[in-house]
Design a protein around this motif. Structure first.
Motif, mmCIF file in Angstrom:
data_model
loop_
_atom_site.group_PDB
_atom_site.id
_atom_site.type_symbol
_atom_site.label_atom_id
_atom_site.label_comp_id
_atom_site.label_asym_id
_atom_site.label_seq_id
_atom_site.Cartn_x
_atom_site.Cartn_y
_atom_site.Cartn_z
ATOM 1 N N ARG A 22 6.217 -10.533 11.225
ATOM 2 C CA ARG A 22 6.404 -11.735 12.041
ATOM 3 C C ARG A 22 7.800 -12.344 11.881
ATOM 4 N NH1 ARG A 22 6.401 -16.962 11.154
ATOM 5 N NH2 ARG A 22 5.701 -16.787 8.989
ATOM 6 N N VAL A 23 8.289 -12.422 10.639
ATOM 7 C CA VAL A 23 9.571 -13.106 10.418
ATOM 8 C C VAL A 23 10.776 -12.202 10.668
ATOM 9 C CG1 VAL A 23 8.536 -14.715 8.785
ATOM 10 C CG2 VAL A 23 9.662 -12.644 7.914
ATOM 11 N N LEU A 24 10.546 -10.900 10.840
ATOM 12 C CA LEU A 24 11.658 -10.000 11.133
ATOM 13 C C LEU A 24 12.052 -10.074 12.605
ATOM 14 C CD1 LEU A 24 10.916 -6.677 9.195
ATOM 15 C CD2 LEU A 24 13.004 -8.047 9.030
ATOM 16 N N ARG A 25 13.338 -10.009 12.833
ATOM 17 C CA ARG A 25 13.849 -9.933 14.198
ATOM 18 C C ARG A 25 13.608 -8.534 14.773
ATOM 19 N NH1 ARG A 25 19.629 -12.947 12.863
ATOM 20 N NH2 ARG A 25 18.808 -15.089 12.895
ATOM 21 N N SER A 26 13.749 -8.412 16.088
ATOM 22 C CA SER A 26 13.644 -7.117 16.734
ATOM 23 C C SER A 26 14.685 -6.173 16.132
ATOM 24 C CB SER A 26 13.877 -7.260 18.238
ATOM 25 O OG SER A 26 13.814 -6.013 18.876
ATOM 26 N N ASP A 27 14.271 -4.967 15.788
ATOM 27 C CA ASP A 27 15.096 -3.961 15.120
ATOM 28 C C ASP A 27 15.375 -4.297 13.653
ATOM 29 O OD1 ASP A 27 15.283 -2.336 17.389
ATOM 30 O OD2 ASP A 27 17.047 -3.401 18.115
ATOM 31 N N GLY A 28 14.767 -5.377 13.132
ATOM 32 C CA GLY A 28 14.918 -5.693 11.718
ATOM 33 C C GLY A 28 14.240 -4.656 10.846
ATOM 34 N N LYS A 29 14.630 -4.607 9.560
ATOM 35 C CA LYS A 29 14.094 -3.594 8.654
ATOM 36 C C LYS A 29 13.427 -4.229 7.438
ATOM 37 C CE LYS A 29 17.039 0.319 9.887
ATOM 38 N NZ LYS A 29 18.008 1.337 9.397
ATOM 39 N N PHE A 30 12.340 -3.592 7.033
ATOM 40 C CA PHE A 30 11.592 -3.992 5.852
ATOM 41 C C PHE A 30 11.709 -2.892 4.813
ATOM 42 C CE2 PHE A 30 7.074 -4.455 3.975
ATOM 43 C CZ PHE A 30 7.540 -5.278 2.954
ATOM 44 N N TYR A 31 12.284 -3.224 3.658
ATOM 45 C CA TYR A 31 12.445 -2.289 2.556
ATOM 46 C C TYR A 31 11.400 -2.603 1.492
ATOM 47 C CZ TYR A 31 17.037 -1.416 4.669
ATOM 48 O OH TYR A 31 18.060 -1.112 5.547
ATOM 49 N N ALA A 32 10.502 -1.663 1.240
ATOM 50 C CA ALA A 32 9.415 -1.888 0.277
ATOM 51 C C ALA A 32 9.332 -0.712 -0.679
ATOM 52 C CB ALA A 32 8.085 -2.079 1.006
ATOM 53 N N SER A 33 9.630 -0.954 -1.944
ATOM 54 C CA SER A 33 9.524 0.110 -2.942
ATOM 55 C C SER A 33 8.196 -0.002 -3.690
ATOM 56 C CB SER A 33 10.696 0.058 -3.922
ATOM 57 O OG SER A 33 10.639 -1.110 -4.719
ATOM 58 N N THR A 34 7.771 1.110 -4.246
ATOM 59 C CA THR A 34 6.503 1.117 -4.969
ATOM 60 C C THR A 34 6.415 2.361 -5.849
ATOM 61 O OG1 THR A 34 4.109 0.826 -4.721
ATOM 62 C CG2 THR A 34 5.180 2.371 -3.213
ATOM 63 N N ASN A 35 5.304 2.477 -6.568
ATOM 64 C CA ASN A 35 5.026 3.637 -7.407
ATOM 65 C C ASN A 35 4.031 4.561 -6.708
ATOM 66 O OD1 ASN A 35 6.547 2.661 -9.692
ATOM 67 N ND2 ASN A 35 4.869 1.247 -10.089
ATOM 68 N N GLY A 36 3.933 5.770 -7.236
ATOM 69 C CA GLY A 36 2.890 6.678 -6.807
ATOM 70 C C GLY A 36 1.694 6.596 -7.741
ATOM 71 N N ASN A 37 0.590 7.159 -7.332
ATOM 72 C CA ASN A 37 -0.616 7.139 -8.157
ATOM 73 C C ASN A 37 -0.646 8.271 -9.183
ATOM 74 O OD1 ASN A 37 -1.940 4.825 -7.182
ATOM 75 N ND2 ASN A 37 -2.507 5.928 -5.321
ATOM 76 N N GLY A 38 0.378 9.122 -9.158
ATOM 77 C CA GLY A 38 0.532 10.129 -10.199
ATOM 78 C C GLY A 38 1.550 9.641 -11.211
#
Length: 264
Positions: free
Chosen positions: A141-157
Motif C-alpha cells: 500500500r505505501v509503495l509507489r508504482s514501480d517501487g521495490k520491497f527488499y525482504a531478507s530472511t532465512n531458510g528452513n534448512g
C-alpha cells in the motif's frame, strides 16, 4: 502461534540490542563469506535521487553505518522498529544526518498514506509478524508504482535444521525448532506474489566455521525468548560442541539466507 510470532516474546527479545548484538557477533567473527552480509545487501539495493526509503524492523541500524551519507542526492531515510528501545538507539547513532528520521512503527499498521515510498526494506523480521498477510499488504500500500520491497530472511534448512538435529540427538523428546519460519526462503516467493507482480530471489552463499564454542552458546542463549531453548540445555550443548571443536578444530554449520526483491 509460534513463540517467534508472539508480540510479548518479540518485545522482550528486542527491547534493546543485547540479543541482536550477540547474534551479529557470531556471524561477523565466524562466517566463511568474507564479503559480509551488509555489503552484499547493498549490491542489490537500488536507490536513486530523491527516493523516500523506509526500513521496517531496523533493529540497531547497523547496516547503515557509514552508508547514509552515500545515499543519492535528496534521499530521505526513515529507520523504524516496533521496539522503542531500538528507535531511540538509531536516533542516537544517526540523528546527525539531516536526511534520516527514526520512528516506532508496527509493519501491520504503517502510519503513512498510500503510494508514498520508493523503497521499503524489511530484513530478517517478517517471520516475527503475527499477521503476515496484513504486513505485506501494508508494505504494498505505501509503495509507489514501480517501487521495490527488499525482504531478507532465512531458510528452513541450514543453521536451523543443524541445531534442531543436535537438540534431538541430546534430547530425543525435544520439539525445539521443529516448526519452520513463517516467512522463509522456501515460501517467500509464494507469499509475496500474492501482492507483487514481480518477485526475484537471491541466495547469499555462506556457512559458519566457529572456533570459539562460547560464541555459539551465547548465540543460542540470546534466542531463549523466541525459541524453545531452556537454561538446562546449555551445559550439555556446550560439551557437545566443544568436543567437536577440539576434535575437528572448529564447528562447521551451514547457513541458508537470502533476499527477495519485489516490484509493485
Amino acid at each position: 502461534m509460534r513463540k517467534m510470532n508472539r508480540v510479548e516474546n518479540v518485545t522482550e527479545q528486542y527491547k534493546n540490542d543485547d540479543n541482536l548484538s550477540k547474534r551479529i557477533k557470531l556471524h561477523s567473527k565466524h562466517s566463511i563469506n568474507k564479503q559480509g552480509w551488509y555489503p552484499w545487501l547493498f549490491e542489490h539495493y537500488e536507490f536513486e535521487n530523491g527516493y523516500r526509503i523506509l526500513e521496517l524492523g531496523c533493529g540497531n541500524g547497523n547496516q547503515w553505518q557509514g552508508r547514509i551519507d552515500k545515499l543519492p542526492t535528496s534521499c530521505t531515510l526513515i529507520l523504524s522498529d516496533f521496539s522503542e528501545g531500538m528507535v531511540k538507539m538509531v536516533w542516537k547513532k544517526y540523528s546527525c544526518h539531516k536526511n534520516m528520521l527514526s520512528q516506532k512503527i508496527d509493519i501491520q499498521n504503517i502510519p503513512f498514506p498510500d503510494n508514498c515510498y520508493d523503497v521499503v526494506i524489511a530484513n530478517h523480521m517478517l517471520y516475527h509478524v503475527s499477521d503476515l498477510s496484513k504486513a505485506i499488504s501494508e508494505v504494498h500500500r505505501v509503495l509507489r508504482s514501480d517501487g521495490k520491497f527488499y525482504a531478507s530472511t532465512n531458510g528452513n534448512g541450514g543453521m536451523r535444521t543443524y541445531l534442531h538435529n543436535v537438540r534431538k540427538f541430546i534430547n530425543p523428546n525435544t520439539t525445539a525448532l521443529s516448526d519452520g519460519f513463517s516467512f522463509s526462503l522456501q515460501n517467500g516467493t509464494e507469499l509475496l506474489s500474492k501482492y507483487f507482480c514481480d518477485v526475484q530471489s537471491y541466495n547469499f552463499e555462506d556457512s559458519l566455521h566457529i572456533t570459539e564454542t562460547q560464541d555459539l552458546i551465547d548465540w543460542m542463549k540470546s534466542t531463549i525468548t523466541i525459541s524453545n531453548y531452556s537454561e538446562s540445555d546449555f551445559d550439555k550443548l556446550y560439551d557437545y560442541f566443544e568436543n567437536i571443536r577440539i576434535k575437528q578444530g572448529a564447528i562447521d554449520i551451514p547457513k541458508e539466507l537470502g533476499l527477495f526483491v519485489s516490484k509493485k
